[in-house]
Enzyme design. Structure first.
Site, PDB file in Angstrom:
ATOM      1  N   HIS A 230     -37.943  26.146  13.618  1.00  9.90           N
ATOM      2  CA  HIS A 230     -39.155  26.977  13.754  1.00  9.90           C
ATOM      3  C   HIS A 230     -38.878  28.466  13.530  1.00  9.90           C
ATOM      4  O   HIS A 230     -38.917  29.281  14.436  1.00  9.90           O
ATOM      5  CB  HIS A 230     -39.997  26.686  15.003  1.00  9.90           C
ATOM      6  CG  HIS A 230     -39.310  26.518  16.332  1.00  9.90           C
ATOM      7  ND1 HIS A 230     -38.417  27.423  16.838  1.00  9.90           N
ATOM      8  CD2 HIS A 230     -39.450  25.548  17.266  1.00  9.90           C
ATOM      9  CE1 HIS A 230     -38.041  27.008  18.043  1.00  9.90           C
ATOM     10  NE2 HIS A 230     -38.641  25.870  18.307  1.00  9.90           N
ATOM     11  N   ASN A 233     -39.872  31.821  15.470  1.00  6.55           N
ATOM     12  CA  ASN A 233     -40.075  31.551  16.893  1.00  6.55           C
ATOM     13  C   ASN A 233     -38.737  31.305  17.576  1.00  6.55           C
ATOM     14  O   ASN A 233     -37.899  30.551  17.077  1.00  6.55           O
ATOM     15  CB  ASN A 233     -40.992  30.340  17.095  1.00  6.55           C
ATOM     16  CG  ASN A 233     -42.401  30.626  16.601  1.00  6.55           C
ATOM     17  OD1 ASN A 233     -42.902  29.960  15.691  1.00  6.55           O
ATOM     18  ND2 ASN A 233     -43.034  31.618  17.172  1.00  6.55           N
ATOM     19  N   GLY A 263     -50.842  29.084  12.483  1.00  8.38           N
ATOM     20  CA  GLY A 263     -51.548  30.361  12.530  1.00  8.38           C
ATOM     21  C   GLY A 263     -51.516  31.003  13.907  1.00  8.38           C
ATOM     22  O   GLY A 263     -52.034  32.104  14.089  1.00  8.38           O
ATOM     23  N   HIS A 265     -48.408  30.344  16.208  1.00  9.83           N
ATOM     24  CA  HIS A 265     -46.985  30.639  16.430  1.00  9.83           C
ATOM     25  C   HIS A 265     -46.472  31.724  15.497  1.00  9.83           C
ATOM     26  O   HIS A 265     -45.545  32.466  15.847  1.00  9.83           O
ATOM     27  CB  HIS A 265     -46.141  29.375  16.233  1.00  9.83           C
ATOM     28  CG  HIS A 265     -46.186  28.449  17.402  1.00  9.83           C
ATOM     29  ND1 HIS A 265     -47.263  27.663  17.687  1.00  9.83           N
ATOM     30  CD2 HIS A 265     -45.274  28.201  18.383  1.00  9.83           C
ATOM     31  CE1 HIS A 265     -47.022  26.961  18.784  1.00  9.83           C
ATOM     32  NE2 HIS A 265     -45.820  27.272  19.222  1.00  9.83           N
ATOM     33  N   ASP A 288     -44.144  20.683  15.910  1.00 13.98           N
ATOM     34  CA  ASP A 288     -43.718  21.033  17.278  1.00 13.98           C
ATOM     35  C   ASP A 288     -44.821  20.615  18.276  1.00 13.98           C
ATOM     36  O   ASP A 288     -45.006  21.243  19.312  1.00 13.98           O
ATOM     37  CB  ASP A 288     -43.405  22.528  17.395  1.00 13.98           C
ATOM     38  CG  ASP A 288     -42.503  22.855  18.582  1.00 13.98           C
ATOM     39  OD1 ASP A 288     -42.081  21.934  19.310  1.00 13.98           O
ATOM     40  OD2 ASP A 288     -42.229  24.055  18.797  1.00 13.98           O
TER      41      ASP A 288
HETATM   42 ZN   LIG Z   1     -40.040  21.989  19.958  1.00  8.16          ZN
END
Ligand SMILES: [Zn+2]
Length: 392
Positions: A230, A233, A263, A265, A288
């Protein structure tokens, strides 16, 4: 033999107009255009263009980072609850996924890994599903316990551990070798050795939940890490003098990387920047998603963590805690956020994750691949999902 006819097909690296897909015994036997191949008399033809004149065929979506959905949390669910999640994922075009753990007490994680290994092994036997269209768990993603305290997000600090080969091996044994992906912060003491060991066992080692500087991120790649979790993040922010883990993730052409394109995260403009940096071959979409995906606002469990969901945001205090994103929406979002074609959006949810994590010939449609397909409208709405040649 079943033959599926559509308006167009994404392999996904190529587009075929007026395609026919020949399926037998759960396997794709041929992919061609209508002009090139005759339909044998004894075949059952499903012509998708009868109901959706612009029906698009694509490989089923793969989600390599998902914690749950439809009220089911993968680390807490009983084996008998998993099919409910699998059906939910299939309605959003997902045909294969990696149930993903969160940092929990080690004994709890090991018990979850044993259950998930059961779910994976039972899904490997296609006879168990009959006529149900269900996404299949293909391997386990360990998100934790080897995460940075500074960039832990909502993973409970008391459950974070310093990496050792011994702990990794304990998790590996509990999962009976079904660990296919691991997110790890490379700056932790012992991390490089664990990365090398995991890479030797063909685990896709992904750097993330990390405060690493550029040099450490590079050392991780040298030791065998090949993906990033990710992007943006739970990472040290990008800095023009110390590019850090993000600098390495965005500039290293050998690394694949994933992003939560909801849109929320990551701002749409930063999703666009990510897609430009990683390109159509190395950008991977993940959800996620938590148990709250597909459910009304309320309180849900994410492993040991209580998550409050309001207006599509999963929160623990003032921190984001996973998402309610579905993969079909992620694909539509990258067409909106970055002007990507639907074909490229589909690629980042099919072929790219399959290549990133080493899923053999999944994520593509060609002779000999698994007959896992999704039928989409031109604006990316899921019309139908086919798993192992079974369609609802
Ligand atoms: Zn996760």
């Amino acid at each position: 033999m079943i033959i599926i006819a559509a308006h167009r097909l994404y392999t996904p690296s190529h587009e075929i107009l007026d395609p026919l897909v020949f399926i037998d015994d759960g396997t794709v036997r041929a992919v061609s255009s209508r002009a090139e191949q005759e339909v044998p008399n004894n075949a059952t033809v499903i012509d998708l263009t009868t109901h959706h004149s612009e029906a698009i065929l694509a490989p089923g979506f793969l989600d390599i980072h998902v914690h749950g959905g439809a009220g089911i949390d993968v680390t807490r669910a009983a084996l008998t609850d998993i099919p409910h999640l699998n059906k939910f994922l299939a309605t959003h075009g997902v045909t294969g996924y990696f149930p993903t753990t969160v940092a929990a007490p080690l004994a709890e994680t090991c018990a979850a890994l044993e259950r998930l290994a059961d779910a994976i092994e039972s899904a490997q036997n296609p006879g168990t599903h009959g006529t149900n269209v269900e996404a299949r768990p293909l391997g386990i993603h360990l998100e934790g316990p080897f995460l940075s305290h500074k960039r832990r997000g909502v993973h409970p600090p008391e459950n974070l551990l310093e990496p050792t080969v011994e702990i990794f091996d304990r998790l590996w044994q509990a999962a009976r070798g079904h660990v296919t992906m691991m997110t790890i912060a490379p700056e932790l003491p012992g991390a490089i050795e664990v990365i090398a060991q995991a890479a030797r066992r063909k685990v896709c080692v992904s750097i993330g939940h990390s405060d690493a500087v550029m040099e450490t991120a590079r050392a991780a790649v040298k030791a065998g890490a090949r993906h990033a979790t990710h992007t943006f993040n739970a990472m040290r922010p990008l800095d023009h003098r110390e590019p850090g883990i993000l600098g390495e993730t965005l500039t290293n052409g050998q690394l694949t990387a994933d992003i939560i394109a909801d849109g929320i995260h990551v701002a749409p403009e930063m999703v666009e920047l990510f897609l430009k940096a990683k390109g159509i071959e190395r950008a991977v979409l993940i959800t996620d998603a938590t148990a709250a995906a597909g459910m009304p606002d309320g309180t849900y469990q994410l492993g040991p963590i209580r998550v409050e969901v309001k207006d599509g945001r999963c929160m623990v205090g003032n921190q984001l805690a996973g998402s309610v994103l579905t993969m079909d929406r992620a694909v539509r979002n990258v067409t909106k956020f970055a002007g990507w074609s639907l074909q490229h959006g589909v690629r980042s949810a099919t072929l790219n994750p399959a290549v990133a994590v080493g899923l053999g010939n999944r994520g593509r449609l060609a002779t000999g691949t698994e007959a896992d397909l999704v039928v989409l409208s031109p604006d990316g709405e899921v019309k139908r999902t086919i798993v192992h040649g079974v369609t609802a």
